[in-house]
Design a protein around this motif. Structure first.
Motif, PDB file in Angstrom:
ATOM      1  N   SER A   1      -1.109  14.273  31.363  1.00 47.90           N
ATOM      2  CA  SER A   1      -1.741  15.326  30.566  1.00 47.90           C
ATOM      3  C   SER A   1      -1.953  14.920  29.112  1.00 47.90           C
ATOM      4  O   SER A   1      -2.775  15.521  28.427  1.00 47.90           O
ATOM      5  CB  SER A   1      -0.974  16.636  30.679  1.00 47.90           C
ATOM      6  OG  SER A   1       0.305  16.553  30.172  1.00 47.90           O
ATOM      7  N   GLY A   2      -1.273  13.890  28.647  1.00 50.58           N
ATOM      8  CA  GLY A   2      -1.477  13.426  27.283  1.00 50.58           C
ATOM      9  C   GLY A   2      -2.500  12.319  27.144  1.00 50.58           C
ATOM     10  O   GLY A   2      -2.817  11.897  26.028  1.00 50.58           O
TER      11      GLY A   2
ATOM     12  N   ALA B   1      -5.628  12.915  24.835  1.00 53.03           N
ATOM     13  CA  ALA B   1      -5.353  12.919  23.400  1.00 53.03           C
ATOM     14  C   ALA B   1      -5.303  11.506  22.835  1.00 53.03           C
ATOM     15  O   ALA B   1      -5.590  11.295  21.657  1.00 53.03           O
ATOM     16  CB  ALA B   1      -4.038  13.643  23.120  1.00 53.03           C
TER      17      ALA B   1
ATOM     18  N   ASN C   1      -9.014  10.511  22.542  1.00 50.52           N
ATOM     19  CA  ASN C   1      -9.519  11.428  21.529  1.00 50.52           C
ATOM     20  C   ASN C   1     -11.043  11.508  21.461  1.00 50.52           C
ATOM     21  O   ASN C   1     -11.614  11.713  20.404  1.00 50.52           O
ATOM     22  CB  ASN C   1      -8.928  11.088  20.160  1.00 50.52           C
ATOM     23  CG  ASN C   1      -8.828  12.315  19.283  1.00 50.52           C
ATOM     24  OD1 ASN C   1      -8.617  13.412  19.771  1.00 50.52           O
ATOM     25  ND2 ASN C   1      -8.984  12.138  17.991  1.00 50.52           N
TER      26      ASN C   1
ATOM     27  N   ASP D   1     -12.021  16.785  20.959  1.00 44.26           N
ATOM     28  CA  ASP D   1     -10.964  17.292  20.090  1.00 44.26           C
ATOM     29  C   ASP D   1     -10.007  18.183  20.895  1.00 44.26           C
ATOM     30  O   ASP D   1     -10.295  18.577  22.021  1.00 44.26           O
ATOM     31  CB  ASP D   1     -11.541  18.020  18.872  1.00 44.26           C
ATOM     32  CG  ASP D   1     -12.337  19.267  19.224  1.00 44.26           C
ATOM     33  OD1 ASP D   1     -12.100  19.873  20.290  1.00 44.26           O
ATOM     34  OD2 ASP D   1     -13.189  19.653  18.414  1.00 44.26           O
ATOM     35  N   GLY D   2      -8.866  18.486  20.306  1.00 43.14           N
ATOM     36  CA  GLY D   2      -7.841  19.256  20.990  1.00 43.14           C
ATOM     37  C   GLY D   2      -8.308  20.626  21.439  1.00 43.14           C
ATOM     38  O   GLY D   2      -7.965  21.088  22.529  1.00 43.14           O
ATOM     39  N   LYS D   3      -9.083  21.297  20.601  1.00 44.27           N
ATOM     40  CA  LYS D   3      -9.558  22.629  20.961  1.00 44.27           C
ATOM     41  C   LYS D   3     -10.447  22.561  22.195  1.00 44.27           C
ATOM     42  O   LYS D   3     -10.304  23.375  23.113  1.00 44.27           O
ATOM     43  CB  LYS D   3     -10.310  23.271  19.788  1.00 44.27           C
ATOM     44  CG  LYS D   3     -10.812  24.670  20.115  1.00 44.27           C
ATOM     45  CD  LYS D   3     -11.347  25.391  18.896  1.00 44.27           C
ATOM     46  CE  LYS D   3     -12.702  24.890  18.499  1.00 44.27           C
ATOM     47  NZ  LYS D   3     -13.339  25.734  17.457  1.00 44.27           N
TER      48      LYS D   3
ATOM     49  N   ARG E   1     -10.432  20.273  24.558  1.00 46.83           N
ATOM     50  CA  ARG E   1      -9.585  19.977  25.717  1.00 46.83           C
ATOM     51  C   ARG E   1      -8.876  21.237  26.206  1.00 46.83           C
ATOM     52  O   ARG E   1      -8.777  21.483  27.408  1.00 46.83           O
ATOM     53  CB  ARG E   1      -8.568  18.884  25.387  1.00 46.83           C
ATOM     54  CG  ARG E   1      -9.154  17.484  25.407  1.00 46.83           C
ATOM     55  CD  ARG E   1      -8.088  16.398  25.387  1.00 46.83           C
ATOM     56  NE  ARG E   1      -7.202  16.479  24.232  1.00 46.83           N
ATOM     57  CZ  ARG E   1      -7.483  15.962  23.042  1.00 46.83           C
ATOM     58  NH1 ARG E   1      -8.612  15.306  22.838  1.00 46.83           N
ATOM     59  NH2 ARG E   1      -6.630  16.082  22.047  1.00 46.83           N
ATOM     60  N   GLU E   2      -8.406  22.058  25.279  1.00 47.26           N
ATOM     61  CA  GLU E   2      -7.701  23.286  25.674  1.00 47.26           C
ATOM     62  C   GLU E   2      -8.651  24.316  26.274  1.00 47.26           C
ATOM     63  O   GLU E   2      -8.284  25.025  27.205  1.00 47.26           O
ATOM     64  CB  GLU E   2      -6.922  23.874  24.493  1.00 47.26           C
ATOM     65  CG  GLU E   2      -5.772  23.004  24.045  1.00 47.26           C
ATOM     66  CD  GLU E   2      -4.797  22.625  25.159  1.00 47.26           C
ATOM     67  OE1 GLU E   2      -4.592  23.426  26.100  1.00 47.26           O
ATOM     68  OE2 GLU E   2      -4.224  21.523  25.088  1.00 47.26           O
TER      69      GLU E   2
ATOM     70  N   HIS F   1      -1.914  26.899  28.243  1.00 49.27           N
ATOM     71  CA  HIS F   1      -3.145  26.473  27.569  1.00 49.27           C
ATOM     72  C   HIS F   1      -3.754  27.574  26.708  1.00 49.27           C
ATOM     73  O   HIS F   1      -4.446  27.259  25.735  1.00 49.27           O
ATOM     74  CB  HIS F   1      -4.128  25.889  28.577  1.00 49.27           C
ATOM     75  CG  HIS F   1      -3.606  24.605  29.148  1.00 49.27           C
ATOM     76  ND1 HIS F   1      -3.521  23.455  28.392  1.00 49.27           N
ATOM     77  CD2 HIS F   1      -3.078  24.317  30.357  1.00 49.27           C
ATOM     78  CE1 HIS F   1      -2.983  22.499  29.128  1.00 49.27           C
ATOM     79  NE2 HIS F   1      -2.701  22.999  30.322  1.00 49.27           N
TER      80      HIS F   1
ATOM     81  N   ARG G   1      -1.845  27.016  23.522  1.00 47.07           N
ATOM     82  CA  ARG G   1      -2.313  25.790  22.855  1.00 47.07           C
ATOM     83  C   ARG G   1      -3.718  25.964  22.282  1.00 47.07           C
ATOM     84  O   ARG G   1      -4.017  25.447  21.203  1.00 47.07           O
ATOM     85  CB  ARG G   1      -2.280  24.618  23.828  1.00 47.07           C
ATOM     86  CG  ARG G   1      -0.875  24.175  24.155  1.00 47.07           C
ATOM     87  CD  ARG G   1      -0.890  23.003  25.091  1.00 47.07           C
ATOM     88  NE  ARG G   1       0.462  22.620  25.470  1.00 47.07           N
ATOM     89  CZ  ARG G   1       0.740  21.692  26.363  1.00 47.07           C
ATOM     90  NH1 ARG G   1      -0.232  21.036  26.988  1.00 47.07           N
ATOM     91  NH2 ARG G   1       1.991  21.406  26.651  1.00 47.07           N
TER      92      ARG G   1
ATOM     93  N   GLN H   1      -4.878  25.532  18.470  1.00 48.65           N
ATOM     94  CA  GLN H   1      -5.941  24.589  18.104  1.00 48.65           C
ATOM     95  C   GLN H   1      -7.105  25.293  17.408  1.00 48.65           C
ATOM     96  O   GLN H   1      -8.089  24.664  17.044  1.00 48.65           O
ATOM     97  CB  GLN H   1      -6.455  23.852  19.348  1.00 48.65           C
ATOM     98  CG  GLN H   1      -5.476  22.853  19.923  1.00 48.65           C
ATOM     99  CD  GLN H   1      -5.338  21.624  19.048  1.00 48.65           C
ATOM    100  OE1 GLN H   1      -6.250  21.222  18.328  1.00 48.65           O
ATOM    101  NE2 GLN H   1      -4.174  20.995  19.101  1.00 48.65           N
TER     102      GLN H   1
END
Length: 122
Positions: free
Chosen positions: A33-34, A37, A40, A43-45, A47-48, A67, A70, A74
């Motif tokens: 799951s990482g 990241a 990259n 972006d994190g948002k 992905r969430e 999620h 998260r 994010q």
């Protein structure tokens, strides 16, 4: 409705219990799951938002809980989440449409076979 915060806390405790019994199982999940990241590309948002949509399509309350938290952290807005959920709804409907065509094909093939067997036994 569910108390998502309490549920998430209880879920994480349960996952902690699993980790104590099988650390490689949980570690493998954490590594997978990482992975996004690390590259990259998204972006994190983003992905969430994808994760929430997938959580809905897989019907995973735990995933929704984690999620959603998260995504908020994010910076995802309710409107962005709603748009991601709209994609999930459309994909679920699309999958049902595709499998409806498959089911009709199965019925047609079964009917053709049944008709053929009836014709040859006559």
């Amino acid at each position: 409705m569910m108390d998502w915060n309490a549920y998430r806390e209880k879920l994480m405790a349960g996952i902690g219990d699993l980790q104590a019994l099988s650390p490689d199982t949980v570690g493998g999940y954490v590594q997978a799951s990482g992975a996004g990241a690390k590259t990259n590309y998204l972006d994190g948002k983003t992905r969430e938002l994808i994760a929430i949509a997938v959580a809905v399509t897989t019907r995973c309350d735990g995933c929704i809980s984690v999620h959603a938290e998260r995504a908020v952290k994010q910076g995802a807005s309710e409107q962005e989440v709603a748009e991601a959920l709209g994609v999930a709804v459309a994909l679920n409907a699309g999958a049902a449409l595709v499998y409806s065509a498959r089911a009709l094909d199965a019925v047609k093939k079964t009917t053709e076979r049944s008709d053929l067997m009836t014709a040859t036994s006559s």
